[in-house]
Enzyme design. Structure first.
Site, short mmCIF file in Angstrom:
data_model
loop_
_atom_site.label_atom_id
_atom_site.label_comp_id
_atom_site.label_asym_id
_atom_site.label_seq_id
_atom_site.Cartn_x
_atom_site.Cartn_y
_atom_site.Cartn_z
N HIS A 1 78.46 65.40 65.28
CA HIS A 1 78.46 63.96 64.95
C HIS A 1 77.17 63.31 65.48
O HIS A 1 76.69 63.66 66.55
CB HIS A 1 79.69 63.27 65.55
N GLU B 1 76.84 61.93 56.82
CA GLU B 1 76.92 60.59 57.38
C GLU B 1 75.52 60.10 57.75
O GLU B 1 74.99 60.47 58.81
CB GLU B 1 77.76 60.59 58.66
P1 PGA Z 1 81.93 54.10 60.71
O1 PGA Z 1 81.79 55.50 61.47
O2 PGA Z 1 82.98 54.27 59.66
O3 PGA Z 1 82.33 53.12 61.78
O4 PGA Z 1 80.61 53.78 60.11
C1 PGA Z 1 81.84 56.72 60.76
C2 PGA Z 1 81.67 57.88 61.70
O5 PGA Z 1 80.94 57.76 62.68
O6 PGA Z 1 82.26 58.94 61.48
#
Ligand code: PGA
Length: 232
Positions: free
Chosen positions: A89, A158
């Site tokens: 992450h 992401e």
């Molecule tokens: P968010 O976070 O939906 O608050 O943008 C997503 C994540 O970090 O997995």
């Protein structure tokens, strides 16, 4: 579809339990057996959940046990039958300083244990602004030395600049990047970064989006329920 909630450093053992009860009741009223719903609570709330939700760890150290002050390892996850983990992450990469080398080591350790792994990748804004070639090069480097054929692997794309900011790439951009990633990895591919009830349906309707990883919006059970409903 896979719909996963990442609570990060939010919620308690008590509030997680109440959340999961509500979520489980809601899931019992649905008839979408092909959806997988996952929740990644903080480590203190990693209790076994005898419910339809799959519970995963946001992080753990690549060890069975040992002298790693402040970390939890396999033994602690085993106690609660946790067999799913998030690895890579962006908050662990950029805030906690995990290197790609450490991430690969962690991946290999949990792969050997047969864990389901959501492996996260994503570019910072300056890379995005350098164009699509630089972007794909950056993402490919994050996939280096990761066994992309691992049967229990899921990838979460992401963009760092979209996490927790309310900003998302255009659906055209998500589509382009997911199409390119799908050529590299034939595994479920989630999108994450400011997914909310208002945009979940159009994101999940895109080709090669197999689900979403939700941070902020997952903290409100009513919003998370709406996101799950958006898989319909
Ligand atoms: P968010 O976070 O939906 O608050 O943008 C997503 C994540 O970090 O997995």
């Amino acid at each position: 579809m896979i719909v996963a909630a990442n609570f990060k450093t939010n919620m308690t053992r008590q509030s997680t339990r109440e959340y999961l009860d509500t979520l489980d009741d809601f899931l019992a009223t649905r008839h979408h057996d092909d959806d997988t719903i996952m929740v990644f609570p903080p480590a203190t709330a990693l209790d076994a959940c005898h419910c339809a939700v799959k519970i995963g760890a946001q992080n753990a150290y690549a060890t069975r046990n040992g002298a790693y002050t402040g970390e939890i390892g396999l033994e602690q996850l085993d106690e609660f039958d946790i067999r799913t983990i998030l690895i890579g992450h962006s908050e662990r990469r950029h805030i906690l300083g995990e290197s790609q080398e450490e991430i690969v080591h962690k991946f290999n350790f949990f792969k050997e244990q047969g864990f389901s792994i959501i492996y996260c990748i994503g570019e910072p804004l300056e890379i995005r602004e350098s164009g699509s070639h630089a972007l794909m090069e950056y993402l490919e480097a994050q996939l280096e030395d990761i066994d992309l054929g691992y049967a229990n692997l899921m990838i979460a794309y992401e963009p760092v600049w979209a996490i927790g900011t309310g900003m998302t790439p255009s659906t055209d951009d998500i589509l382009l990047i997911h199409n390119a990633l799908k050529k590299l990895v034939q595994r479920p591919l989630l999108y994450g970064g400011s997914v909310k009830p208002e945009n979940a349906r159009e994101i999940m309707a895109l080709a090669n989006v197999d689900g979403v990883l939700v941070g902020g919006a997952s903290l409100h059970i009513e919003d998370f329920k709406l996101i799950i409903q958006a898989t319909n």
